[in-house]
Write a protein that holds these residues in place. Structure first.
Motif, PDB file in Angstrom:
ATOM      1  N   SER A  12     -40.450  39.676 -32.717  1.00 37.17           N
ATOM      2  CA  SER A  12     -40.897  38.325 -32.418  1.00 37.17           C
ATOM      3  C   SER A  12     -39.849  37.293 -32.832  1.00 37.17           C
ATOM      4  O   SER A  12     -39.548  36.362 -32.073  1.00 37.17           O
ATOM      5  CB  SER A  12     -42.219  38.055 -33.139  1.00 37.17           C
ATOM      6  OG  SER A  12     -42.586  36.696 -33.028  1.00 37.17           O
ATOM      7  N   SER A  13     -39.280  37.452 -34.016  1.00 34.42           N
ATOM      8  CA  SER A  13     -38.274  36.507 -34.495  1.00 34.42           C
ATOM      9  C   SER A  13     -37.017  36.544 -33.628  1.00 34.42           C
ATOM     10  O   SER A  13     -36.393  35.508 -33.372  1.00 34.42           O
ATOM     11  CB  SER A  13     -37.913  36.811 -35.955  1.00 34.42           C
ATOM     12  OG  SER A  13     -39.018  36.596 -36.794  1.00 34.42           O
ATOM     13  N   ALA A  14     -36.643  37.753 -33.167  1.00 30.30           N
ATOM     14  CA  ALA A  14     -35.481  37.870 -32.282  1.00 30.30           C
ATOM     15  C   ALA A  14     -35.728  37.149 -30.958  1.00 30.30           C
ATOM     16  O   ALA A  14     -34.846  36.450 -30.433  1.00 30.30           O
ATOM     17  CB  ALA A  14     -35.166  39.345 -32.033  1.00 30.30           C
ATOM     18  N   LEU A  15     -36.939  37.305 -30.428  1.00 30.19           N
ATOM     19  CA  LEU A  15     -37.284  36.612 -29.184  1.00 30.19           C
ATOM     20  C   LEU A  15     -37.325  35.101 -29.373  1.00 30.19           C
ATOM     21  O   LEU A  15     -36.921  34.338 -28.484  1.00 30.19           O
ATOM     22  CB  LEU A  15     -38.636  37.124 -28.676  1.00 30.19           C
ATOM     23  CG  LEU A  15     -38.663  38.565 -28.175  1.00 30.19           C
ATOM     24  CD1 LEU A  15     -40.082  38.990 -27.838  1.00 30.19           C
ATOM     25  CD2 LEU A  15     -37.764  38.738 -26.954  1.00 30.19           C
ATOM     26  N   VAL A  16     -37.798  34.658 -30.543  1.00 34.45           N
ATOM     27  CA  VAL A  16     -37.818  33.230 -30.843  1.00 34.45           C
ATOM     28  C   VAL A  16     -36.397  32.672 -30.870  1.00 34.45           C
ATOM     29  O   VAL A  16     -36.131  31.577 -30.356  1.00 34.45           O
ATOM     30  CB  VAL A  16     -38.534  32.956 -32.182  1.00 34.45           C
ATOM     31  CG1 VAL A  16     -38.301  31.516 -32.645  1.00 34.45           C
ATOM     32  CG2 VAL A  16     -40.024  33.216 -32.043  1.00 34.45           C
ATOM     33  N   ALA A  17     -35.467  33.431 -31.469  1.00 29.32           N
ATOM     34  CA  ALA A  17     -34.068  32.993 -31.521  1.00 29.32           C
ATOM     35  C   ALA A  17     -33.502  32.818 -30.113  1.00 29.32           C
ATOM     36  O   ALA A  17     -32.828  31.814 -29.815  1.00 29.32           O
ATOM     37  CB  ALA A  17     -33.230  34.003 -32.301  1.00 29.32           C
ATOM     38  N   MET A  18     -33.815  33.773 -29.218  1.00 26.46           N
ATOM     39  CA  MET A  18     -33.344  33.656 -27.838  1.00 26.46           C
ATOM     40  C   MET A  18     -34.018  32.496 -27.117  1.00 26.46           C
ATOM     41  O   MET A  18     -33.388  31.804 -26.296  1.00 26.46           O
ATOM     42  CB  MET A  18     -33.611  34.966 -27.099  1.00 26.46           C
ATOM     43  CG  MET A  18     -32.728  36.113 -27.560  1.00 26.46           C
ATOM     44  SD  MET A  18     -32.869  37.591 -26.527  1.00 26.46           S
ATOM     45  CE  MET A  18     -34.536  38.104 -26.919  1.00 26.46           C
TER      46      MET A  18
END
Length: 306
Positions: A176-182
């Protein structure tokens, strides 16, 4: 010193380390989730990122769930008594049940609001957040991946279903955090629908994980047979005991991290009743020593006739 002695000493040391990790694992989840919640809330307000604020809610959800897990594990660890002869292990499955229902409800709620945000992004009503949200999401991703590795190690070692669920949860939060960064990068490049679109992906993933958790908890509460590998190992150990000719029944059930077995064996027909009891006790002792997390074996025997 023989290699067997070294191996035994190594296993004992590893057991002590894992036992210590088990005791502090939930506290690590509690404090890390709380710290990440506060961190992402502050960054969310400074940067104006809705995605980071949503991610902070996920971390707060982990904090609340870890509190529930801690309570459940403490009750689950109580010894068996007259009213609870199989112990209190099912409290862990109840904790998982409530966790999964809570997450499904929250995920459906977020999914509905994310659909509304996509409609708003089409009208260019969503402002891009500052890049501090991007770095915050990367920090969160790294923290959750390290937490996942730690909790999964402890959960696998002690066979705790609640810790395994926490590890699954932490892994989901890392994604989820990786997707938020993108999404933050995408909105800064003018792709305004990315932020709510990522939220939709998150909610679908959470619903998938929660459905699996819900199914596992129901299986535990309903005394579903544990995996076949454990059953086969119990049977093979019993057949190695002299005098045992056949294992006619093996029924297993799980209560928290403990496994209980009910089984029937067939012994040589010329054995006396007293010899049968000795064989039965030897089978029980061999299983308790040879299979991890076996807390009790209920045995019966009868003569074998081909």
């Amino acid at each position: 010193m023989s290699s067997n002695t070294i191996a035994v000493n190594g296993d004992c040391q590893l057991y002590k380390e894992c036992s210590f990790c088990e005791k502090r694992a939930v506290w690590v989840c509690i404090f890390s989730s709380l710290a990440l919640t506060v961190f992402k809330v502050i960054v969310g307000f400074i940067s104006g990122s809705k995605a980071i604020l949503g991610d902070a809610l996920y971390s707060f959800k982990d904090f609340v769930i870890s509190i529930v897990v801690m309570i459940g594990m403490r009750v689950s660890g109580r010894p068996a008594d007259e009213r609870h002869p199989y112990g209190h292990g099912k409290v862990e499955f109840l904790a998982i049940l409530f966790m999964s229902i809570f997450i499904i409800i929250a995920a459906v709620f977020l999914f509905i609001h994310s659909i509304k945000d996509i409609m708003m992004s089409i009208q260019n009503k969503i402002m891009p957040p500052t890049l501090i949200a991007f770095w915050a999401a990367l920090i969160s991703m790294i923290a959750y991946y390290r937490l996942t590795s730690y909790i999964n190690c402890v959960g696998e070692r002690v066979k705790s279903p609640v810790l395994k669920v926490n590890a699954m949860h932490s892994h989901s939060d890392a994604i989820s955090s990786a997707l938020v960064a993108m999404a933050v990068l995408g909105t800064n490049f003018g792709i305004f629908f990315l932020d709510p679109f990522v939220a939709i992906i998150e909610t679908l993933d959470l619903i998938r994980l929660s459905s699996k958790m819900l199914n596992n908890s129901i299986n535990g509460i309903m005394d579903t047979q544990v995996d076949g590998e454990i059953t086969r190992k119990i049977e093979s150990i019993a057949l190695l005991v002299p005098g045992v000719r056949k294992v006619s029944r093996v029924i297993t059930r799980q209560a928290g991290s403990n496994v209980y077995a009910d089984m029937a064996i067939k012994i040589d027909p010329h054995k006396t009743h007293e010899e049968g009891y000795l064989i039965m006790n030897q089978v029980r002792d061999s299983i308790l020593k040879g299979v991890k997390n076996i807390a009790g074996v209920n045995l019966s025997f009868e003569p074998y006739f081909s």
